[in-house]
Design an enzyme around this catalytic site. Structure first.
Site, PDB file in Angstrom:
ATOM      1  N   CYS A  73     -19.227   5.867 -23.685  1.00 20.98           N
ATOM      2  CA  CYS A  73     -20.625   6.422 -23.329  1.00 20.98           C
ATOM      3  C   CYS A  73     -21.170   6.382 -22.120  1.00 20.98           C
ATOM      4  O   CYS A  73     -21.936   5.980 -21.331  1.00 20.98           O
ATOM      5  CB  CYS A  73     -21.468   5.593 -24.086  1.00 20.98           C
ATOM      6  SG  CYS A  73     -23.396   6.209 -24.220  1.00 20.98           S
ATOM      7  N   GLU A  74     -20.254   7.266 -21.220  1.00 18.74           N
ATOM      8  CA  GLU A  74     -20.433   7.354 -19.674  1.00 18.74           C
ATOM      9  C   GLU A  74     -20.021   9.121 -19.448  1.00 18.74           C
ATOM     10  O   GLU A  74     -18.893   9.380 -19.698  1.00 18.74           O
ATOM     11  CB  GLU A  74     -19.582   6.350 -18.676  1.00 18.74           C
ATOM     12  CG  GLU A  74     -20.086   5.205 -18.953  1.00 18.74           C
ATOM     13  CD  GLU A  74     -21.305   4.907 -18.351  1.00 18.74           C
ATOM     14  OE1 GLU A  74     -21.626   5.531 -17.665  1.00 18.74           O
ATOM     15  OE2 GLU A  74     -21.965   3.764 -18.670  1.00 18.74           O
TER      16      GLU A  74
ATOM     17  N   GLU B 256       5.226  -5.596   0.730  1.00 22.87           N
ATOM     18  CA  GLU B 256       4.701  -5.778  -0.552  1.00 22.87           C
ATOM     19  C   GLU B 256       4.462  -4.577  -1.519  1.00 22.87           C
ATOM     20  O   GLU B 256       3.394  -4.295  -1.679  1.00 22.87           O
ATOM     21  CB  GLU B 256       3.668  -6.550  -0.547  1.00 22.87           C
ATOM     22  CG  GLU B 256       3.697  -7.977   0.459  1.00 22.87           C
ATOM     23  CD  GLU B 256       2.483  -8.747   0.683  1.00 22.87           C
ATOM     24  OE1 GLU B 256       1.388  -8.184   0.556  1.00 22.87           O
ATOM     25  OE2 GLU B 256       2.439  -9.799   1.353  1.00 22.87           O
ATOM     26  N   PRO B 257       5.439  -3.892  -1.849  1.00 23.79           N
ATOM     27  CA  PRO B 257       5.410  -2.776  -2.785  1.00 23.79           C
ATOM     28  C   PRO B 257       4.897  -3.254  -4.239  1.00 23.79           C
ATOM     29  O   PRO B 257       5.424  -4.136  -4.580  1.00 23.79           O
ATOM     30  CB  PRO B 257       6.714  -2.149  -2.695  1.00 23.79           C
ATOM     31  CG  PRO B 257       7.577  -3.209  -2.557  1.00 23.79           C
ATOM     32  CD  PRO B 257       7.055  -4.050  -1.782  1.00 23.79           C
ATOM     33  N   GLY B 258       3.849  -2.488  -4.518  1.00 23.17           N
ATOM     34  CA  GLY B 258       3.719  -2.936  -6.136  1.00 23.17           C
ATOM     35  C   GLY B 258       3.509  -1.470  -6.841  1.00 23.17           C
ATOM     36  O   GLY B 258       4.374  -1.160  -7.712  1.00 23.17           O
TER      37      GLY B 258
ATOM     38  N   TYR C 196     -12.584   5.389  -7.997  1.00 20.84           N
ATOM     39  CA  TYR C 196     -12.293   5.914  -6.813  1.00 20.84           C
ATOM     40  C   TYR C 196     -11.928   7.569  -6.605  1.00 20.84           C
ATOM     41  O   TYR C 196     -11.498   8.133  -5.759  1.00 20.84           O
ATOM     42  CB  TYR C 196     -10.677   5.565  -6.603  1.00 20.84           C
ATOM     43  CG  TYR C 196     -10.482   4.001  -6.451  1.00 20.84           C
ATOM     44  CD1 TYR C 196     -11.540   3.169  -5.873  1.00 20.84           C
ATOM     45  CD2 TYR C 196      -9.493   3.408  -7.272  1.00 20.84           C
ATOM     46  CE1 TYR C 196     -10.960   1.686  -5.910  1.00 20.84           C
ATOM     47  CE2 TYR C 196      -9.179   2.075  -7.248  1.00 20.84           C
ATOM     48  CZ  TYR C 196      -9.956   1.181  -6.659  1.00 20.84           C
ATOM     49  OH  TYR C 196      -9.985  -0.016  -6.673  1.00 20.84           O
TER      50      TYR C 196
ATOM     51  N   GLY D 213       0.745  -1.361  -0.030  1.00 23.41           N
ATOM     52  CA  GLY D 213      -0.071  -0.072  -0.175  1.00 23.41           C
ATOM     53  C   GLY D 213       0.723   1.141  -0.016  1.00 23.41           C
ATOM     54  O   GLY D 213       0.315   2.606   0.209  1.00 23.41           O
TER      55      GLY D 213
ATOM     56  N   ARG E  68      -9.664   4.022 -12.644  1.00 24.01           N
ATOM     57  CA  ARG E  68      -9.476   4.572 -11.059  1.00 24.01           C
ATOM     58  C   ARG E  68     -10.135   6.085 -10.967  1.00 24.01           C
ATOM     59  O   ARG E  68     -10.613   6.382  -9.731  1.00 24.01           O
ATOM     60  CB  ARG E  68      -7.884   4.488 -10.771  1.00 24.01           C
ATOM     61  CG  ARG E  68      -7.285   3.331 -10.621  1.00 24.01           C
ATOM     62  CD  ARG E  68      -5.858   3.267 -10.354  1.00 24.01           C
ATOM     63  NE  ARG E  68      -5.710   3.652  -8.628  1.00 24.01           N
ATOM     64  CZ  ARG E  68      -5.433   4.984  -8.339  1.00 24.01           C
ATOM     65  NH1 ARG E  68      -5.056   5.879  -9.114  1.00 24.01           N
ATOM     66  NH2 ARG E  68      -5.255   5.242  -7.058  1.00 24.01           N
TER      67      ARG E  68
ATOM     68  N   TYR F 234      -2.095  -0.302 -11.835  1.00 25.08           N
ATOM     69  CA  TYR F 234      -3.680  -0.551 -11.980  1.00 25.08           C
ATOM     70  C   TYR F 234      -4.236   0.195 -13.254  1.00 25.08           C
ATOM     71  O   TYR F 234      -5.467   0.647 -12.834  1.00 25.08           O
ATOM     72  CB  TYR F 234      -4.278   0.243 -10.514  1.00 25.08           C
ATOM     73  CG  TYR F 234      -3.568  -0.673  -9.415  1.00 25.08           C
ATOM     74  CD1 TYR F 234      -4.044  -1.974  -9.154  1.00 25.08           C
ATOM     75  CD2 TYR F 234      -2.635  -0.035  -8.490  1.00 25.08           C
ATOM     76  CE1 TYR F 234      -3.484  -2.593  -8.030  1.00 25.08           C
ATOM     77  CE2 TYR F 234      -2.042  -0.749  -7.453  1.00 25.08           C
ATOM     78  CZ  TYR F 234      -2.592  -1.936  -7.226  1.00 25.08           C
ATOM     79  OH  TYR F 234      -2.188  -2.695  -6.159  1.00 25.08           O
TER      80      TYR F 234
END
Length: 467
Positions: free
Chosen positions: A394-395, A319-321, A367, A277, A363, A424
């Site tokens: 179409c949003e 756990e870095p991503g 989010y 995270g 994202r 992501y």
């Protein structure tokens, strides 16, 4: 007759509708260093260049839109995390972005790799990842996924429920093997960015709750199982975390649990994983800690808490991503339309539509994540205009960059670059509106290598089992 510029009344007050954190730039062409990969710059002619290739030349070769990974930057970030944490284990979180080449890079740089599904496991193994350095996550692993992990000999399976313990015992008996496991626990801490809350955050699908004793029961059960080798405890407290404050409470609660387990069984667990995270800069106001700062802070926290509980310092892991792949990636788009939309009080907002959208970066819609952007194919001598970069779907919520100052003269055919797109974006991409997903290419020393090819209409139609 007076002809108004396409930006219209935006020029009345450039900052009238900008969020407070977004400030008017002195130079609309300037790059904010922390947002971009280390090998990204502007050429003397003003073009954006990534690892020796201009944005325009990349688009000319592979088409638009495209995700671009600065290969040397990715690998150097992975190496920096491993070196910063020293004798701690560093597992790359594959969910952020994974392909076979990335698995090979991670393996060659000496990191571990976390996977969350049978698909991610298959990609990791095909990429040559050492299975002993793979961790298998997931709150609802199927029998097939567990069987594949056991057959491959993954180094650790992070157990998430009592039913999973039973499944593993049955499968291990069937396969005549012993599973290496860690128990995922819920610490009651939720951390995001630089804030954290340490109350009532156990209402989630992941892990065994420490409060109420479920976590201790799972540990003791696993310890006594002839089919499981219990390595330790795993926790994860949030995402886009900028410092170590939230980890202090999480470390205290997990180490207290380890002390309770030692009292109950006489055995001291040897491993603790504090999860990932770790955040990155998406906009210029973001100030995440460096790997070295995080390593020093986490090490101090763990050593202090271990002294308090009379424990040996366990083998630690993180756990870095996003922190590795996020800044290494840039998304490149081509502008299709530019228009001003009246928003009241004599003001207008400029909408810049590009050839991607929420299908290649969900994202912002999912989010309300904030991103930055820059004009990539040239420099501009015009002033900044508050703009919104939107997609082709179409949003109404198909927004890529909600608020950014871009040059006044952006026009159809220009290229827009969005930094921090390595994490992501492709991994959460979809085919909404039957739009094929963009390719992912790596660039190093001016050379382009395709990591994931561009999808085609034939790819989409091949899945359609109808007439």
């Amino acid at each position: 007759m007076t002809h108004m510029h396409v930006a219209g009344a935006i020029h009345a007050d450039a900052t009238a509708h900008a969020p407070q954190w977004l400030t008017l730039p002195e130079d609309v062409n300037a790059l904010t260093k922390q947002l971009w990969s280390s090998n990204t710059r502007r050429t003397d002619a003003g073009e954006l260049e990534i690892a020796g290739r201009t944005a325009a030349s990349i688009i000319d070769e592979v088409g638009s839109p495209v995700y671009v990974i600065d290969a040397d930057d990715f690998r150097s970030r992975a190496r920096r995390w491993r070196e910063a944490f020293g004798d701690w284990q560093v597992f790359y979180a594959g969910k952020s972005f994974l392909c076979t080449t990335v698995a090979r890079w991670i393996n060659e740089e000496g990191l571990g790799l976390d996977v969350c599904s049978g698909g991610e496991l298959a990609v990791a193994l095909r990429g040559g990842m050492d299975p002993a350095r793979i961790g298998m996550h997931g709150n609802n692993k199927s029998d097939d996924e567990l069987r594949a992990a056991l057959a491959a000999g993954v180094g650790r399976i992070i157990v998430d429920s009592s039913q999973e313990i039973g499944r593993l015992e049955r499968l291990c008996a069937e396969l005549d093997t012993v599973a290496e496991v860690m128990i995922r626990v819920t610490t009651g801490v939720e951390a995001h960015t630089h804030e954290y809350i340490a109350t009532a955050h156990e209402d989630q699908k992941f892990g065994f709750s420490i409060n109420g004793g479920a976590a201790l029961v799972a540990l003791v059960r696993s310890h006594h199982s002839p089919y499981l080798h219990l390595r330790g405890v795993h926790s994860h407290i949030g995402s886009q975390i900028f410092d170590t404050d939230g980890f202090e409470v999480a470390a205290r609660r997990t180490l207290k649990l380890i002390a309770q387990f030692k009292e109950a069984t006489g055995t001291e667990l040897g491993e603790l994983d504090l999860g990932g995270g770790f955040g990155i800069a998406y906009v210029k106001e973001d100030t995440p800690a460096t790997p070295e700062e995080l390593a020093a802070g986490l090490r101090s926290i763990v050593e202090h808490e271990c002294r308090g509980f009379g424990l040996q310092v366990p083998l630690m892991s993180v756990e870095p991503g996003r922190a590795i792949c996020g800044p290494s990636g840039t998304a490149l788009y081509t502008v299709g339309t530019v228009k001003a939309v009246e928003i009241g009080s004599g003001q207008a907002r400029r909408y810049i539509s590009v050839d991607g959208g929420m299908s290649d970066n969900i994202r912002p819609a999912l989010y309300a994540a904030e991103y930055s952007a820059t004009l990539a194919n040239r420099a501009s001598s015009t002033g900044p205009v508050l703009s919104r970069v939107v997609g082709k779907h179409c949003e109404g919520g198909d927004i890529l960059v909600r608020d950014e100052f871009l040059p006044d003269d952006v026009m159809p055919g220009d290229l827009i670059a969005v930094p921090a797109a390595g994490a992501y974006s492709r991994s959460m991409a979809s085919n909404y509106n039957h739009v094929p997903r963009p390719p992912v290419v790596a660039v190093a020393d001016g050379r382009i290598t395709t990591l994931l090819r561009r999808e085609t209409l034939d790819d989409l139609l091949a899945l359609d089992a109808g007439a």
